[in-house]
Design a protein around this motif. Structure first.
Motif, mmCIF file in Angstrom:
data_model
loop_
_atom_site.group_PDB
_atom_site.id
_atom_site.type_symbol
_atom_site.label_atom_id
_atom_site.label_comp_id
_atom_site.label_asym_id
_atom_site.label_seq_id
_atom_site.Cartn_x
_atom_site.Cartn_y
_atom_site.Cartn_z
ATOM 1 N N GLY A 328 0.832 -1.204 0.000
ATOM 2 C CA GLY A 328 0.000 0.000 0.000
ATOM 3 C C GLY A 328 0.862 1.247 0.000
ATOM 4 N N VAL A 329 1.877 1.261 0.888
ATOM 5 C CA VAL A 329 2.764 2.429 0.984
ATOM 6 C C VAL A 329 3.510 2.636 -0.333
ATOM 7 C CG1 VAL A 329 4.833 3.315 2.141
ATOM 8 C CG2 VAL A 329 3.036 2.218 3.484
ATOM 9 N N ASP A 332 1.373 4.094 -2.987
ATOM 10 C CA ASP A 332 1.194 5.526 -2.731
ATOM 11 C C ASP A 332 2.404 6.318 -3.209
ATOM 12 O OD1 ASP A 332 -1.247 5.580 -1.718
ATOM 13 O OD2 ASP A 332 -0.692 6.061 0.376
ATOM 14 N N GLN A 333 3.603 5.788 -2.874
ATOM 15 C CA GLN A 333 4.834 6.493 -3.257
ATOM 16 C C GLN A 333 4.974 6.564 -4.768
ATOM 17 O OE1 GLN A 333 7.764 4.206 -1.209
ATOM 18 N NE2 GLN A 333 7.809 5.555 0.572
ATOM 19 N N LYS A 335 2.619 6.532 -6.949
ATOM 20 C CA LYS A 335 1.623 7.449 -7.496
ATOM 21 C C LYS A 335 2.104 8.881 -7.316
ATOM 22 C CE LYS A 335 -3.281 7.876 -7.093
ATOM 23 N NZ LYS A 335 -4.426 7.557 -6.290
ATOM 24 N N ARG A 336 2.672 9.123 -6.108
ATOM 25 C CA ARG A 336 3.144 10.473 -5.835
ATOM 26 C C ARG A 336 4.317 10.819 -6.760
ATOM 27 N NH1 ARG A 336 4.486 10.600 -0.189
ATOM 28 N NH2 ARG A 336 2.628 9.341 0.059
#
Ligand code: C2E
Ligand code: CA
Ligand code: CA
Length: 796
Positions: A328-329, A332-333, A335-336
């Motif tokens: 999940g993390v 997120d990274q 995507k960022r």
């Protein structure tokens, strides 16, 4: 003694190395003898051969270990601990062999047991120290994998050892029974630890790590099989199985030697390998534990095994949950990162589209504005100060813009030197005010690696919903408006329908420029430089014009920016150089020795081949090198001083003169004047024009003349428009003057006429040298007729 040596090398001296490898070979050989003897021989001979060679081999292992300790000292904890462990177990084996040789039965509890019991905690401690040494910075997930691996291995062994455990529980409690359980349990612990650490394994723990893993497995395996055999009453002394201990200790010794030599630190690949190994081990352990639980539902399995299997599965569950959290993390990274501009950390074009779409499609969004900002002359900064400075400038601009946004506004870097700001809920006037404010913010000076520079920006504005209902069309229109702002030098521009046509014109113009470059549409005009001392003209500056088939004669300010932006500057420089050198050859043939000054932008000077190309141009026309002068700007010199020196030195060595154009307007530094080979300074006309009325301006000019002469350079004044200025420059000792007072830039043919007239006028006046050239009154009175093409041009 080793302790007294101040610095200890981990490299073994060669004699030591020879002894050690001899010992290792002997050790290996003896173990082979032990294994083969166990298979091929019988009776007492077999016991003698197997145990005898085994004992010698384990003592050789101990000696090799102690040699390593004496070499590396006590600072490597794992080496020392493993050495003591190997030695104590060698002692234990010797004791047992002596008992066996005496014909006695193997004792159930003896002093040897104490020595061999010591082996386990020492070896486990050695493992812990080694792992701590090699596995710093490992993520929690890998440790969890190790724990699951250990538990899984323990589970399986608990099943295997069930008979020993069950029979020990069945009999009356005694020291012998306790030891009979203790050794297999310690083996189980050792194997569990090794399995767990094998999960760390890979090459991270050093290339000899597998040697230790195999060694300890062999050791524990032999020990457990013997325990099972003794439990079942089938144990026979002196079989190949006895060699298992010896093999285990020998491999441990090999690892000790390897550990003493030191291994490289963990690389990314090693870290990856250890992560992958951990995953495999923990997966195998989980599957094995599941198997044990399944078997336990049908057959009897010890409580210990079932408990261990349960704990293993709990650990595996925790590991899976951790893995999901990591995933999940990471998602997120990713995507960022995909939405972030790497250089400035601002949202990128992709993010602007996403956020812009979200904002504009909100029902509450009634109005908005998109501003596209493009730095002016950024390419010059890049070309002249280098890409690193360009990057720093972009970062600083990004930070400044970010500081001046309102909450809810979106700032993004579109790429290159282009930024975009999406303003929510602003009117046309507010958007323009915002653009003006941002420009004012950026007009503050920036400091890049010690150089102060000012940065201006052109802003295009498109409004929602008037100019477009989606971000794509707003971006296109704001971009067109930005270009309009740039060419009109107005700073900011609000998109209007008519701008579309201008944008089309720009694109078309680039195409036309490409054609112009190959179809001789570029022409060169010449403006004389007068020697203020003698009134003679020995040189002229070549200035490019574009003879546009539809739009007529265009001046540099109408197309040079576009040339620069579209990367055509090196091509233009080649054309101008060729035309100018052709003209020099023509004048030479007519008996006119005229030096021609050609302007070179920083972007043309990026070309390393330039000095050779220029020399070839001159040689092809049999022109002496001094007929060419190159006018370059300060920015080029400031950027990469070493490169500038190299190129200028090569040009200078070939006899070409170097002139610094627009002197005083760039990022000046006196040091380059001292360092670089320069012939001439051309003081910018912004210093020359006011000098007649302004004493301070005159003082500046006077000091620059002194500076140039002090450094052995010529000083040329640009933009001389009045005779007062001309006279003042002559009085101050300036060497040459150039300006409309003398002549505007004119085509070559007119220049030849002008030169004839100028020389004739001088002969007629027959004035003494020092008074000769001062033209009086207006330029029109003294200057021969202006070139027809330049005449209609407004003064810039
Ligand atoms: P520059 O090198 O400083 O050239 C002098 C400019 O000042 C010329 O403008 C010239 O016409 C103008 N000028 C000369 N005397 C006077 C005067 O008394 N008063 C005023 N107000 N202006 C005067 P031009 O030809 O429009 O060129 C503008 C700039 O374009 C040049 O400035 C130079 O930087 C660039 N340029 C021109 N030709 C070339 C070229 O072939 N290659 C490159 N890279 N740049 C060029
Ligand atoms: Ca120039
Ligand atoms: Ca100039």
């Amino acid at each position: 003694m080793p302790r007294n040596r101040p610095i200890r090398s981990t490299e073994a001296p060669s004699a030591d190395l020879t002894v050690r490898s001899g010992l290792m070979w002997a050790m290996g050989l003896l173990l082979v003898v032990a294994v083969l003897g166990g298979q091929a021989l019988h009776g007492d001979v077999r016991v003698l051969v197997v145990d005898g060679s085994g004992i010698v081999a384990v003592w050789i292992s101990a000696v090799v270990c102690w040699m390593t300790v004496s070499r590396v000292g006590f600072r490597r904890g794992e080496v020392l601990l493993a050495t003591i462990a190997v030695t104590s177990f060698s002692g234990c084996l010797t004791y047992l062999a002596v008992v066996l040789a005496g014909g006695g039965p193997l004792p159930l509890a003896s002093p040897a047991d104490a020595a061999s019991l010591l082996f386990y905690p020492l070896m486990l401690a050695a493992l812990v120290v080694a792992v701590r040494h090699h596995s710093r910075g490992l993520p929690w997930s890998v440790w969890l994998d190790c724990a699951v691996g250990s538990l899984g291995a323990a589970t399986v062994l608990a099943v295997v050892l069930s008979p020993v455990l069950v029979s020990a529980q069945a009999g009356p409690p005694s020291l012998g029974a306790a030891l009979a359980v203790a050794f297999p349990m310690l083996d189980l612990l050792l194997v569990a630890a090794v399995a767990g650490l094998a999960a760390l394994g890979g090459r991270r723990m050093g290339s000899r790590w597998p040697v230790l893993v195999v060694g300890l497995m062999a050791f524990a395996g032999a020990d457990m099989v013997i325990a099972l055999e003794r439990n079942a009453g089938t144990f026979v002394a002196g079989t190949s199985l006895d060699a298992g201990w010896g093999i285990g200790l020998a491999l441990t010794a090999m690892w000790v030697v390897g550990a003493g030599q030191g291994e490289g630190s963990a690389t990314r690949a090693k870290r990856w390998a250890s992560g992958a190994a951990a995953l495999v081990v923990s997966a195998v352990a989980t599957t094995a534990s599941l198997g044990v639980l399944l078997v336990s539902s049908r057959a009897h399995v010890s409580t210990l095994a079932v408990t261990l299997a349960g704990v293993t599965l709990l650990g595996a569950g925790a590991r899976t949950q951790l893995a999901f959290r990591h995933l999940g993390v990471m998602a997120d990274q990713r995507k960022r990162a995909a939405a972030t501009d790497e250089l400035t950390g601002l949202p990128n074009r992709y993010a602007l589209y996403a956020e812009g779409h979200a904002l504009l499609s909100e029902p509450t969004c009634q109005r908005a504005a998109l501003l596209v900002l493009d730095l002016d002359k950024f390419k010059e900064v890049n070309d002249s100060l280098g890409h690193h400075a360009g990057d720093l400038l972009l970062i600083q601009v990004g930070d400044l813009l970010r500081e001046h946004l309102r909450a809810g506004d979106v700032l993004a870097r579109l790429g290159g030197d282009e930024f975009a700001v999406l303003l929510d809920d602003v009117s046309r006037e507010q958007a323009t005010e915002f653009a003006v404010a941002l420009r004012a913010v950026l007009a503050e000076s920036f400091t890049l690696e010690g150089i102060t520079l000012h940065c201006s920006v052109s802003v295009g504005i498109a409004l929602f919903p008037e100019d477009g209902s989606d971000l794509g069309s707003l971006l296109r229109k704001a971009d067109i408006a930005m270009y309009k702002a740039k060419v009109s030098s107005s700073g900011q521009h609000l998109y209007a329908g008519s701008d579309d046509a201008d944008d089309g014109t720009r694109l078309r113009t680039v195409e036309e420029l490409r054609t112009a470059l190959v179809e001789d549409q570029l022409v060169v005009h010449y403006q004389p430089k007068v020697d203020l001392g003698t009134g003679e003209v020995h040189s002229a500056e070549a200035l490019v014009r574009w003879n546009h088939p539809r739009r007529g004669l265009l001046y540099p300010d109408a197309f040079l920016t576009l040339v620069e932006d579209s990367g055509l500057m090196p091509a233009l420089s080649r054309v101008v150089l060729t035309v100018a050198m052709d003209q020099a050859a023509t004048w030479q043939a007519q008996g006119q020795e005229l030096t021609i000054a050609v302007n070179l932008s920083a972007s043309s000077l990026v070309d390393d081949d330039l000095p050779d190309r220029v020399t070839a141009l001159l040689a092809a026309r049999e022109l002496p090198p001094h007929v060419l002068q190159l006018e370059i700007t300060e920015e080029f010199l400031m950027a990469d001083r070493d490169r500038a020196r190299e190129i200028l030195t090569r040009l200078r060595r070939n006899g070409i003169q170097i002139s610094i154009d627009d002197y005083g307007t760039g990022y000046s530094s006196l040091s380059y004047l001292r360092d670089l080979p320069i012939d001439e300074l051309k003081l910018d006309r912004s210093f020359i024009a006011p000098m007649a009325d302004d004493a301070r301006a005159a003082a500046l000019v006077a000091s620059t003349v002194a500076l140039a002469h002090g450094l052995g350079m010529r000083m040329v004044a640009e933009g001389v428009e009045t005779s007062a200025t001309y006279a003042e420059l002559a009085r101050l000792g300036c060497d040459q003057a150039q300006g409309y007072l003398i002549s505007r830039p004119v085509p070559a043919s007119e220049f030849t006429h002008w030169l004839g007239d100028w020389r004739a006028a001088r002969r007629v006046s027959e004035l003494p040298r020092q008074r000769v050239p001062v033209p009086v009154g207006s330029g029109a009175e003294r200057t021969p007729p202006l070139g027809t093409l330049e005449r209609g041009r407004p003064r810039s």
